[in-house]
Every structure is written in structure tokens, then in C-alpha cells.
Write a protein that holds these residues in place. Structure first.
Motif, PDB file in Angstrom:
ATOM      1  N   MET A   1       0.844  -1.194   0.000  1.00  0.00           N
ATOM      2  CA  MET A   1       0.000   0.000   0.000  1.00  0.00           C
ATOM      3  C   MET A   1       0.880   1.246   0.000  1.00  0.00           C
ATOM      4  N   LYS A   2       1.880   1.284   0.867  1.00  0.00           N
ATOM      5  CA  LYS A   2       2.729   2.473   0.980  1.00  0.00           C
ATOM      6  C   LYS A   2       3.456   2.778  -0.332  1.00  0.00           C
ATOM      7  N   GLU A   3       3.937   1.734  -0.970  1.00  0.00           N
ATOM      8  CA  GLU A   3       4.675   1.920  -2.232  1.00  0.00           C
ATOM      9  C   GLU A   3       3.761   2.484  -3.319  1.00  0.00           C
ATOM     10  N   PHE A   4       2.550   1.942  -3.406  1.00  0.00           N
ATOM     11  CA  PHE A   4       1.598   2.414  -4.414  1.00  0.00           C
ATOM     12  C   PHE A   4       1.152   3.846  -4.105  1.00  0.00           C
ATOM     13  N   LEU A   5       0.946   4.156  -2.840  1.00  0.00           N
ATOM     14  CA  LEU A   5       0.548   5.512  -2.438  1.00  0.00           C
ATOM     15  C   LEU A   5       1.649   6.519  -2.765  1.00  0.00           C
ATOM     16  N   LYS A   6       2.886   6.162  -2.427  1.00  0.00           N
ATOM     17  CA  LYS A   6       4.001   7.078  -2.686  1.00  0.00           C
ATOM     18  C   LYS A   6       4.134   7.369  -4.176  1.00  0.00           C
ATOM     19  N   LYS A   7       4.018   6.330  -5.004  1.00  0.00           N
ATOM     20  CA  LYS A   7       4.125   6.461  -6.457  1.00  0.00           C
ATOM     21  C   LYS A   7       2.968   7.296  -7.013  1.00  0.00           C
ATOM     22  N   SER A   8       1.767   7.042  -6.530  1.00  0.00           N
ATOM     23  CA  SER A   8       0.587   7.744  -7.032  1.00  0.00           C
ATOM     24  C   SER A   8       0.600   9.219  -6.640  1.00  0.00           C
ATOM     25  N   ALA A   9       1.008   9.509  -5.407  1.00  0.00           N
ATOM     26  CA  ALA A   9       1.093  10.904  -4.963  1.00  0.00           C
ATOM     27  C   ALA A   9       2.171  11.645  -5.748  1.00  0.00           C
ATOM     28  N   SER A  10       3.278  10.959  -6.007  1.00  0.00           N
ATOM     29  CA  SER A  10       4.381  11.562  -6.752  1.00  0.00           C
ATOM     30  C   SER A  10       3.951  11.945  -8.166  1.00  0.00           C
ATOM     31  N   ALA A  11       3.009  11.174  -8.738  1.00  0.00           N
ATOM     32  CA  ALA A  11       2.491  11.488 -10.078  1.00  0.00           C
ATOM     33  C   ALA A  11       1.769  12.829 -10.102  1.00  0.00           C
ATOM     34  N   LEU A  12       1.297  13.275  -8.928  1.00  0.00           N
ATOM     35  CA  LEU A  12       0.675  14.604  -8.805  1.00  0.00           C
ATOM     36  C   LEU A  12       1.646  15.613  -8.195  1.00  0.00           C
ATOM     37  N   SER A  13       2.945  15.232  -8.222  1.00  0.00           N
ATOM     38  CA  SER A  13       4.026  16.086  -7.687  1.00  0.00           C
ATOM     39  C   SER A  13       3.886  16.334  -6.192  1.00  0.00           C
TER      40      SER A  13
END
Length: 235
Positions: A1-13
């Protein structure tokens, strides 16, 4: 979950620290566990929770600096967007309002588990709280992901906002239609559309838009009207 959240949030800078990610993990686990006995969300798949609840909630930080501000989340439900925003903004004061005590009890447990010192909850209907001098025109920002038409949301939320503050509504494709319906409400409530910020949730075609309304002057004392009236008879 944490890895997917970090990646997804990063996509929105939006960059999340390890401490933030750990708090989101605690929130995620407790949300799904509590949801077995208390109907908090129909969204339970990991990726859907991350995108439609967590990432959508924090999208606002790409456009507004909430640091050091005072924010109220009206109709917070299971804590969205208030809890995710509080995790990202430890120096910001958040008040989470809801009409159901069971949901607020859940949020109080979340804030304790996540050690969030910047969150308080208040029980009541927005119509009543908006006439209470403790909350009326006390906030720099009001945010809401509550499902209601824009004329209704404006009457429920603008009363909490200070003059020159903002109400930010999380919306979707229906915004343009709702803006047409809300012209009279904006006139009556002394507010106007400040800006629209649209985005698509990462790895999806899920279109979202943040509609920010500026509070331009004092509010007539009669607003919000008594409980139930804004929904039954929108401005």
C-alpha cells in the motif's frame, strides 16, 4: 500500500515522507478493519482506497498552501479529506465536522493511533454549526467531499469561511452544470468562483476537479437556514 501511495502521490508532484506513509498505513488498516462493523466506505480494494480516498483528498496541496492555516472539513464521513490533509500538514489546524457520532468516534481513534495533534472533531449539522459563533467565519479554508449539489454545499460551507478565505469543493464532470445552478446562491452568499483545478487520478480515467470559491464580503445572518432547508429548497 505504501509503495503504491508514494508512487501515485508523486504522479501529482506530491512527495510523502516515510513518517507520512506509515500514518497512512495505520489509517488504511484501521479503516478496513472498522468498516467490517461500521459502514464507512463502499471502497475497499487497496488501489481504490489509495486513489479515490487518499490521493484525491491530498490533491489540494498541489494548488493551495495550507501551512499554518485553519481548515474545517464539512461532512467528513470517514475522515476525507481532513485526515489525509492533516497527515501532510502537521502545522495546520483541522476541524472535522460530521452529523454522525459513530463516524467521529472512528476519526478520534484514527487521530490517536496516528498521533495527529492537529485534528479536533465536532458533532453537529452544518446548518447549526454555521450559526455557532465558535465556527462561523472562523476558517481560512473550508473543504468538503460531501455528495450534494453546489447550491446546497455553498450554503452549508461558505458560512464557516472568513472574508477573503476559500471554500474548496471536490467535484467531477457535473461541475459546469452545477455552476449554472449556483449563480443565485453565489450572489446571496457573497462568494464567487475563484478557480477550477482539474486532474485525473493516476493510472485511471477518473476525472476530478477542485472548485475554489472566494468569500468576498460579510454573510447575511439568515444563512445558513435551519437544518434541512438548504437541501429541500436550494438557493
Amino acid at each position: 500500500m505504501k509503495e503504491f501511495l508514494k508512487k501515485s502521490a508523486s504522479a501529482l508532484s506530491i512527495e510523502l515522507t516515510d513518517e507520512m506513509l506509515e500514518k497512512f498505513q495505520i489509517y488504511f488498516d484501521f479503516l478496513l478493519e472498522t468498516n467490517k462493523s461500521l459502514n464507512l466506505t463502499a471502497i475497499t480494494e487497496m488501489k481504490d482506497v489509495v486513489l479515490k480516498h487518499f490521493v484525491d483528498s491530498i490533491s489540494i496541496v498541489s494548488y493551495f498552501d495550507l501551512k499554518g492555516k485553519k481548515v474545517i472539513d464539512v461532512g467528513t464521513g470517514a475522515g476525507f479529506p481532513g485526515i489525509p490533509l492533516a497527515i501532510l500538514n502537521p502545522d495546520t489546524e483541522f476541524v472535522l465536522a460530521d452529523s454522525l457520532k459513530k463516524r467521529l468516534h472512528f476519526i478520534d481513534q484514527v487521530t490517536e493511533k496516528c498521533d495527529l495533534k492537529n485534528v479536533t472533531t465536532v458533532h453537529g449539522r452544518a446548518e447549526d454549526l454555521g450559526q455557532d459563533t465558535m465556527y462561523r467565519e472562523r476558517f481560512d479554508y473550508c473543504v468538503s467531499r460531501a455528495v450534494a449539489s453546489l447550491p446546497v454545499l455553498l450554503e452549508l460551507c461558505i458560512p464557516f469561511v472568513k472574508q477573503n478565505g476559500y471554500f474548496i469543493s471536490y467535484k467531477s464532470e457535473t461541475l459546469q452544470q452545477e455552476l449554472g445552478q449556483a449563480k443565485h446562491a453565489m450572489q446571496e452568499l457573497n462568494c464567487s468562483l475563484y478557480q477550477e483545478y482539474s486532474y485525473t487520478l493516476p493510472e485511471t480515467d477518473y476525472y476530478r476537479v477542485l472548485a475554489a470559491f472566494s468569500k468576498n464580503g460579510p454573510l447575511k445572518k439568515k444563512y445558513p437556514r435551519q437544518a434541512g432547508k438548504p437541501k429541500r429548497n436550494p438557493l
